[in-house]
Write an enzyme that holds these catalytic residues in place. Structure first.
Site, short mmCIF file in Angstrom:
data_model
loop_
_atom_site.label_atom_id
_atom_site.label_comp_id
_atom_site.label_asym_id
_atom_site.label_seq_id
_atom_site.Cartn_x
_atom_site.Cartn_y
_atom_site.Cartn_z
N GLU A 78 -6.40 7.63 -0.87
CA GLU A 78 -6.00 5.97 0.47
C GLU A 78 -6.92 4.87 -0.56
OE1 GLU A 78 -4.57 5.13 2.77
OE2 GLU A 78 -3.57 7.40 2.96
N HIS A 115 1.65 4.21 -3.29
CA HIS A 115 1.47 5.89 -3.03
C HIS A 115 2.47 6.04 -3.25
CE1 HIS A 115 -1.84 6.55 -0.17
NE2 HIS A 115 -1.68 6.01 0.96
N HIS A 118 0.98 -1.36 0.11
CA HIS A 118 0.03 0.11 0.54
C HIS A 118 1.07 1.45 0.34
CE1 HIS A 118 -3.15 2.75 1.67
NE2 HIS A 118 -2.07 2.86 1.80
N GLU A 119 1.62 1.16 0.71
CA GLU A 119 2.91 2.28 0.74
C GLU A 119 3.28 2.41 -0.46
OE1 GLU A 119 2.62 4.75 2.97
OE2 GLU A 119 1.25 3.05 4.25
#
Length: 341
Positions: free
Chosen positions: A199, A134, A130-131
């Site tokens: 997100e 980003h 997930h990071e």
């Protein structure tokens, strides 16, 4: 559509900023406001990552200090076609993580010891994916810009109180007072809307990077519960960084409403489970020696509970630590041992 929505929100925040500058000092005020914002953005572009990491007392680690975590990030960065980011560990009992950096070539991912001690290896992989999403989407730069503009709007709104008689302000002093309260609120709403949009996009791409949406879904459930119980003192002292974390680190922020920096966790989990039901993922697989490989699958429907980690998230030679799998079933993350302090 997420990028279109983000662009529209950024345009709305910029328009609000320029409008305040115009009401304060006409075209001259608008130009001054633009120059101030430009200076703040330039400073933030080059220094925001170091500032955020220092605020949360993050410590950089390498493959020798954290072989499993570092190897996991390296494998997923390669899957995402990203340069290897710097890896940081934050000695904090609250399970959480964030990414920072102005571009993929200068990116960093950070995880708390609470996250490493309370999640399984597969769940940590979902969080790190997930990071990295980003980073790949350049969300870290977007959020830095929005945070900077939001701060500038608040500053200009306070200035407006002292220029209430300006002829460009049709409501005079009353209009300036209203601007002082409403403009920062409007900027915060736009900033939060951008954060929530990014997100959802990072959840989807992160699931594709790690290859199993259920890993991230399970991680979000645990992190949300842990964040609600464990206070993150550094985040409480620096609330402007809350939007960077995978789950809101601030206490008393469990409600999902207009003022939330993050989308509702249950909605995120439901979206990830729907992705898992669609299948077609290339799932990462633990090789048993602390590293991940890749397994081609026609769907992403593993067992409900991911496997427990095979070792501690620390130095391979530190045999005094308890195994991470013995901790993952506990409600409260234990105070970290080993190289993290």
């Amino acid at each position: 559509m997420n990028y279109v929505r983000t662009g529209m929100l950024l345009a709305a925040m910029t328009a609000l900023f320029m409008g305040i500058g115009f009401m304060i000092g006409g075209q001259t005020g608008m130009l001054i406001a633009l120059l101030i914002a430009g200076g703040m953005n330039i400073f933030s572009y080059w220094n925001s990552d170091r500032m955020v990491l220092a605020m949360h007392h993050a410590q950089e680690v390498d493959e020798r200090q954290a072989p499993e975590l570092y190897g996991m990030v390296r494998t997923m960065a390669a899957r995402a076609e990203l340069p290897m980011p710097k890896v940081y560990v934050i000695n904090n009992p609250q399970p959480n993580a964030f990414a920072t950096g102005r571009n993929p070539e200068n990116a960093a991912v950070a995880a708390t010891t609470g996250l490493l001690n309370s999640l399984t290896k597969e769940e940590v992989a979902g969080v790190m994916a997930h990071e990295l999403a980003h980073v790949k989407n350049r969300d870290t730069l977007i959020m830095t810009i929005t945070a900077t503009i939001a701060g500038a709007i608040s500053m200009l709104a306070n200035f407006a109180f002292f220029f209430g008689g300006n002829r460009n302000n049709p409501l005079g002093l009353i209009g300036s007072i209203l601007m002082m309260f409403l403009a920062p609120m409007a900027a915060a709403l736009v900033q939060m809307a951008i954060s929530r949009t990014r997100e959802y996009a990072a959840d989807r791409m992160g699931a594709q990077i790690c290859g199993n949406p259920l890993w991230l879904a399970s991680a979000l459930h645990k992190i949300a519960g842990g964040a609600a119980r464990v206070v993150n003192e550094d985040a409480e002292h620096n609330p402007a960084t809350a939007h960077m974390f995978i789950i809101n680190p601030l206490s008393g922020q469990n409600m999902d409403n207009l003022f939330s920096t993050h989308p509702n966790t249950d909605n995120r989990i439901a979206a990830l489970r729907e992705m898992a039901s669609e299948g077609g993922f290339s799932e990462m697989r633990s090789s048993g020696d602390g590293h991940f490989g890749v397994r081609e699958t026609s769907n992403a429907q593993p067992q409900r509970d991911a496997r427990r980690p095979s070792g501690p998230w620390g130095s391979a030679g530190n045999t005094g630590q308890r195994r991470g799998g013995e901790q993952s079933g506990r409600d409260e993350p234990r105070k970290p041992k080993g190289p993290w302090g």
